[in-house]
Structure formats: C-alpha cells, structure tokens
Design a protein around this motif. Structure first.
Motif, PDB file in Angstrom:
ATOM      1  N   LEU A 288      -7.892  -0.698 -11.491  1.00 19.72           N
ATOM      2  CA  LEU A 288      -7.184  -1.426 -10.636  1.00 19.72           C
ATOM      3  C   LEU A 288      -6.675  -1.223  -9.264  1.00 19.72           C
ATOM      4  N   VAL A 289      -6.777   0.233  -8.867  1.00 23.35           N
ATOM      5  CA  VAL A 289      -6.657   0.739  -7.691  1.00 23.35           C
ATOM      6  C   VAL A 289      -7.783   0.250  -6.833  1.00 23.35           C
ATOM      7  N   GLY A 290      -8.986   0.510  -7.402  1.00 22.39           N
ATOM      8  CA  GLY A 290     -10.201  -0.064  -6.725  1.00 22.39           C
ATOM      9  C   GLY A 290     -10.139  -1.735  -6.306  1.00 22.39           C
ATOM     10  N   ARG A 291      -9.937  -2.472  -7.259  1.00 19.39           N
ATOM     11  CA  ARG A 291      -9.671  -3.937  -7.146  1.00 19.39           C
ATOM     12  C   ARG A 291      -8.624  -4.196  -5.863  1.00 19.39           C
ATOM     13  N   ASP A 292      -7.490  -3.433  -6.275  1.00 21.42           N
ATOM     14  CA  ASP A 292      -6.407  -3.810  -5.343  1.00 21.42           C
ATOM     15  C   ASP A 292      -6.710  -3.371  -3.799  1.00 21.42           C
ATOM     16  N   ILE A 293      -7.203  -2.106  -3.600  1.00 21.71           N
ATOM     17  CA  ILE A 293      -7.816  -1.814  -2.306  1.00 21.71           C
ATOM     18  C   ILE A 293      -8.753  -2.830  -1.525  1.00 21.71           C
TER      19      ILE A 293
ATOM     20  N   LEU B 203       0.950  -1.241   0.002  1.00 20.59           N
ATOM     21  CA  LEU B 203       0.173   0.126   0.069  1.00 20.59           C
ATOM     22  C   LEU B 203       0.980   1.235  -0.037  1.00 20.59           C
ATOM     23  N   PHE B 204       1.898   1.352   0.847  1.00 21.60           N
ATOM     24  CA  PHE B 204       2.896   2.342   1.128  1.00 21.60           C
ATOM     25  C   PHE B 204       3.349   2.670  -0.463  1.00 21.60           C
TER      26      PHE B 204
ATOM     27  N   TYR C  74      -5.747   8.434   0.862  1.00 17.35           N
ATOM     28  CA  TYR C  74      -4.919   7.686   0.800  1.00 17.35           C
ATOM     29  C   TYR C  74      -3.842   8.070   1.855  1.00 17.35           C
ATOM     30  N   SER C  75      -3.694   9.350   1.985  1.00 17.95           N
ATOM     31  CA  SER C  75      -2.740   9.718   3.206  1.00 17.95           C
ATOM     32  C   SER C  75      -3.404   9.490   4.569  1.00 17.95           C
ATOM     33  N   ASP C  76      -4.722   9.634   4.609  1.00 20.14           N
ATOM     34  CA  ASP C  76      -5.266   8.996   5.840  1.00 20.14           C
ATOM     35  C   ASP C  76      -5.295   7.667   6.184  1.00 20.14           C
ATOM     36  N   THR C  77      -5.450   6.893   5.415  1.00 21.37           N
ATOM     37  CA  THR C  77      -5.361   5.347   5.289  1.00 21.37           C
ATOM     38  C   THR C  77      -4.015   4.895   5.513  1.00 21.37           C
ATOM     39  N   ALA C  78      -3.034   5.618   5.194  1.00 20.26           N
ATOM     40  CA  ALA C  78      -1.389   5.279   5.212  1.00 20.26           C
ATOM     41  C   ALA C  78      -0.989   5.533   6.564  1.00 20.26           C
ATOM     42  N   GLY C  79      -1.594   6.947   7.294  1.00 21.51           N
ATOM     43  CA  GLY C  79      -1.547   7.002   8.465  1.00 21.51           C
ATOM     44  C   GLY C  79      -1.970   6.025   9.557  1.00 21.51           C
ATOM     45  N   ALA C  80      -3.266   5.772   9.178  1.00 23.84           N
ATOM     46  CA  ALA C  80      -3.934   4.605  10.181  1.00 23.84           C
ATOM     47  C   ALA C  80      -3.176   3.373  10.099  1.00 23.84           C
ATOM     48  N   LEU C  81      -2.672   3.023   8.936  1.00 22.61           N
ATOM     49  CA  LEU C  81      -2.143   1.638   8.788  1.00 22.61           C
ATOM     50  C   LEU C  81      -0.810   1.729   9.581  1.00 22.61           C
TER      51      LEU C  81
ATOM     52  N   LEU D 216     -11.291   5.483   1.411  1.00 25.89           N
ATOM     53  CA  LEU D 216     -10.543   5.600   0.330  1.00 25.89           C
ATOM     54  C   LEU D 216     -11.051   5.016  -0.911  1.00 25.89           C
ATOM     55  N   GLY D 217     -11.807   3.727  -0.545  1.00 25.84           N
ATOM     56  CA  GLY D 217     -12.310   3.223  -1.576  1.00 25.84           C
ATOM     57  C   GLY D 217     -13.532   4.050  -2.458  1.00 25.84           C
ATOM     58  N   ASP D 218     -14.242   4.554  -1.720  1.00 16.73           N
ATOM     59  CA  ASP D 218     -15.191   5.633  -1.906  1.00 16.73           C
ATOM     60  C   ASP D 218     -14.634   6.637  -2.874  1.00 16.73           C
ATOM     61  N   ALA D 219     -13.509   7.260  -2.473  1.00 16.49           N
ATOM     62  CA  ALA D 219     -12.916   8.260  -3.186  1.00 16.49           C
ATOM     63  C   ALA D 219     -12.445   7.743  -4.569  1.00 16.49           C
ATOM     64  N   VAL D 220     -11.895   6.372  -4.577  1.00 18.18           N
ATOM     65  CA  VAL D 220     -11.432   5.702  -5.906  1.00 18.18           C
ATOM     66  C   VAL D 220     -12.595   5.760  -6.747  1.00 18.18           C
ATOM     67  N   GLU D 221     -13.727   5.378  -6.166  1.00 19.42           N
ATOM     68  CA  GLU D 221     -14.755   5.186  -6.878  1.00 19.42           C
ATOM     69  C   GLU D 221     -15.440   6.287  -7.414  1.00 19.42           C
ATOM     70  N   SER D 222     -15.219   7.465  -6.780  1.00 20.46           N
ATOM     71  CA  SER D 222     -15.573   8.957  -7.258  1.00 20.46           C
ATOM     72  C   SER D 222     -14.783   9.140  -8.346  1.00 20.46           C
ATOM     73  N   ARG D 223     -13.547   8.804  -8.855  1.00 19.34           N
ATOM     74  CA  ARG D 223     -12.425   9.048  -9.564  1.00 19.34           C
ATOM     75  C   ARG D 223     -11.786  10.580  -9.261  1.00 19.34           C
ATOM     76  N   SER D 224     -11.973  10.942  -8.233  1.00 13.74           N
ATOM     77  CA  SER D 224     -11.445  12.455  -7.640  1.00 13.74           C
ATOM     78  C   SER D 224      -9.758  12.068  -7.202  1.00 13.74           C
ATOM     79  N   LEU D 225      -8.979  12.314  -8.005  1.00 11.40           N
ATOM     80  CA  LEU D 225      -7.622  12.301  -7.593  1.00 11.40           C
ATOM     81  C   LEU D 225      -7.214  13.043  -6.380  1.00 11.40           C
ATOM     82  N   PRO D 226      -7.719  14.528  -6.195  1.00 13.89           N
ATOM     83  CA  PRO D 226      -7.442  15.048  -4.866  1.00 13.89           C
ATOM     84  C   PRO D 226      -8.064  14.416  -3.764  1.00 13.89           C
ATOM     85  N   LEU D 227      -9.203  13.902  -3.749  1.00 13.92           N
ATOM     86  CA  LEU D 227     -10.029  13.351  -2.922  1.00 13.92           C
ATOM     87  C   LEU D 227      -9.237  12.083  -2.289  1.00 13.92           C
ATOM     88  N   THR D 228      -8.863  11.320  -3.465  1.00 21.29           N
ATOM     89  CA  THR D 228      -8.206  10.083  -3.275  1.00 21.29           C
ATOM     90  C   THR D 228      -7.110  10.259  -2.682  1.00 21.29           C
ATOM     91  N   GLN D 229      -6.110  11.241  -3.252  1.00 16.81           N
ATOM     92  CA  GLN D 229      -4.875  11.516  -2.450  1.00 16.81           C
ATOM     93  C   GLN D 229      -4.906  11.887  -0.735  1.00 16.81           C
TER      94      GLN D 229
END
Length: 128
Positions: A39-44, A21-22, A101-108, A85-98
C-alpha cells in the motif's frame, strides 16, 4: 480553462499531496506487514505522479529564470528522494524507509515553502 485557475489547482494538489505524505506516511510505516508495504509503495508512486505533473506545470509558468532554476533544483532533489523512498519501501527495510521518508519530507517541505507564498496557502505540515 483559465490559466490562473489551473495553477491554483496545481498548487492545491501539491499542498494536499504534501499533507497526506506528512500525516499518513508515518502511520503507514508503523505497520510492518506485507499489505502495508504494498500500500505504501503504491501510494508513493501515485503521489509522485501527481506531484510531477503539477510541479512541472508550476515550473513552466514561473516568472524569472532564477526562480525557475531554484525551483527546478528543489523539485529534482525532492523527486530523487521520492525514488530513494520507493526503493527503500521495496526493500521492506523499516529503518531505511524511515530515513528515506525523513529525507523526502524535508525536501518536500522546501519545495512547498517556496510555493506557499504564491497563493498564500500557508504551511502544509499539520504539525506546524
């Protein structure tokens, strides 16, 4: 299967999923085309499934109610972030996804930091 060996496998898979993920997610977010988003959505979803199973096993085996409760809180926050993060990827919004992603990486990172001493796995972020 030996219980300790099973837990070591869980820890190892958790660490490997975190590394993936990182390291790969940021690269995947650079490409802004339909196939990359899919691909990113399936990977998540796949990583979330493996992490859910392994983290559930680890939490079930935790000694001490306080440690179990603390790890549960951290993992719940992580999975909430993964859902976002999955919802952001589905929305196809790059700024929201980023941001997600940062929130998810921090939590992980917090989850792995609590787990790492258990088997002397060391840091899981290749940049550290």
């Amino acid at each position: 299967m030996d219980h300790e060996m099973e837990l070591k496998g869980c820890f190892r898979r958790i660490k490997n999923c975190a590394i993936e993920l990182f390291s790969t997610m940021e690269e995947d977010l650079e490409m802004d085309d339909e196939d990359s988003w899919d691909l990113v959505g399936r990977d998540i979803r796949l990583k979330a499934t493996f992490l859910y199973i392994d983290l559930s096993r680890v939490i079930a085996c935790c000694e001490g109610e306080e440690h179990k409760k603390a790890l549960t809180v951290l993992t719940n926050r992580f999975f909430y972030s993964m859902d976002e993060l999955g919802d952001a990827v589905e929305s196809r919004s790059l700024p929201l996804t980023q941001v997600r992603y940062s929130d998810t990486a921090g939590a992980l990172r917090e989850v792995v930091a609590v787990l790492a001493p258990s088997l002397h796995l060391g840091p899981c972020d290749p940049e550290e």
